[in-house]
Design a protein around this motif. Structure first.
Motif, short mmCIF file in Angstrom:
data_model
loop_
_atom_site.label_atom_id
_atom_site.label_comp_id
_atom_site.label_asym_id
_atom_site.label_seq_id
_atom_site.Cartn_x
_atom_site.Cartn_y
_atom_site.Cartn_z
N ILE A 25 0.84 -1.20 0.00
CA ILE A 25 0.00 0.00 0.00
C ILE A 25 0.87 1.24 0.00
O ILE A 25 0.64 2.20 -0.75
N TYR A 26 1.90 1.24 0.85
CA TYR A 26 2.82 2.38 0.93
C TYR A 26 3.50 2.63 -0.43
O TYR A 26 3.54 3.75 -0.91
N ALA A 27 4.01 1.56 -1.02
CA ALA A 27 4.73 1.70 -2.30
C ALA A 27 3.81 2.19 -3.41
O ALA A 27 4.20 3.05 -4.22
N ILE A 31 4.62 6.25 -5.19
CA ILE A 31 4.95 6.51 -6.60
C ILE A 31 4.10 7.65 -7.18
O ILE A 31 4.65 8.63 -7.67
N PRO A 32 2.75 7.58 -7.13
CA PRO A 32 1.99 8.69 -7.71
C PRO A 32 2.10 10.00 -6.92
O PRO A 32 2.06 11.07 -7.51
N PRO A 39 2.23 9.23 1.84
CA PRO A 39 1.57 7.93 2.09
C PRO A 39 1.40 7.63 3.58
O PRO A 39 0.46 6.96 3.97
N LEU A 40 2.31 8.15 4.40
CA LEU A 40 2.18 7.93 5.85
C LEU A 40 0.95 8.66 6.40
O LEU A 40 0.28 8.17 7.31
N ILE A 41 0.65 9.84 5.82
CA ILE A 41 -0.57 10.56 6.22
C ILE A 41 -1.78 9.71 5.89
O ILE A 41 -2.68 9.53 6.71
#
Length: 195
Positions: A25-27, A31-32, A39-41
Motif C-alpha cells: 500500500i505504501y509503495a 509513486i503517484p 503515504p504515511l498521512i
C-alpha cells in the motif's frame, strides 16, 4: 495440540501477510504522490480502522477469530481510500496555487459527501450479513463485522485526522527547511570569515 499448532502457523502467515500488505500500500501511494511522507498521512488512519473493528466485535458480542483478522487485513486496503481521496484533492488544489489552509478546508468540504456515502453504502451492504442468524452465515460474520465497523469508525476519524496530519506535515517541512536555510547561511558566513 495439532489445532493449536495450525492456529499458530495461520497467525504467523497472517502477520507476514499484513507486513507485505502495508508495504505494498505504501509503495503504491509513494509513486503517484512522488513523496515518501504523504503515504504515511494516508496510512495513519489504518490503526483507527482496526480499533473500529475491535469495537464492532465488542458491540456485537462476537469473539475475535481468524476470520476477524482476515477482515482487518482487508480493512487496511479499504480504509486508505477515503484518506487517499482527501490528500489527492489537497494536492490538486495546491498545484492550482491555492493556499494550504484553503486547500485543506476545501478538501474537507468537497469530499465530505463522497466519503460519507461510500462508507455508509459499504456498511449497508455488509449489514445483512452482520445481522444474519442462519448457521451457514456464522462463519463469515466476524469478517463482515471487522470490515463494516472498521470502515465506519475510520471514516469518522479520517475526516478530522487527515487534514490535521497534512497541516502538521507541512509545518514540519517548513521548520526543517528554515533550519537548513539558516544553517547554510551561517556556514557561508563562517566560510567568508575564514577566507
Amino acid at each position: 495440540e495439532g489445532e493449536a499448532k495450525e492456529q499458530r502457523e495461520s497467525l504467523g502467515s497472517l502477520y507476514s501477510g499484513a507486513i507485505f500488505v502495508i508495504f505494498a500500500i505504501y509503495a503504491m501511494m509513494a509513486i503517484p504522490f512522488k513523496s515518501y511522507l504523504q503515504p504515511l498521512i494516508v496510512m495513519s488512519v489504518i490503526p483507527f480502522g482496526l480499533v473500529g473493528a475491535l469495537l464492532g466485535h465488542l458491540l456485537m458480542g462476537i469473539n475475535l477469530s481468524i476470520l476477524s483478522i482476515f477482515g482487518m487485513l482487508a480493512l487496511t486496503g479499504v480504509v486508505v481510500n477515503d484518506s487517499l481521496v482527501l490528500v489527492h484533492y489537497v494536492n490538486s488544489r495546491r498545484k492550482e496555487n491555492m493556499m494550504l489552509d484553503d486547500a485543506v478546508r476545501t478538501a474537507g468540504i468537497a469530499r465530505f459527501r463522497p466519503i460519507i456515502l461510500t462508507s455508509l453504502t459499504t456498511f449497508a451492504g455488509l449489514s445483512p450479513l452482520i445481522l444474519e442468524k442462519s448457521t451457514q452465515a456464522q462463519f463469515l460474520i466476524p469478517m463482515a463485522v471487522s470490515l463494516g465497523f472498521g470502515i465506519l469508525f475510520a471514516t469518522c476519524i479520517t475526516l478530522i485526522l487527515i487534514p490535521i496530519n497534512y497541516l502538521i506535515l507541512e509545518d514540519i517541512k517548513r521548520v526543517i527547511k528554515t533550519y537548513f536555510n539558516e544553517l547554510h547561511r551561517l556556514l557561508l558566513k563562517v566560510k567568508g570569515k575564514v577566507t
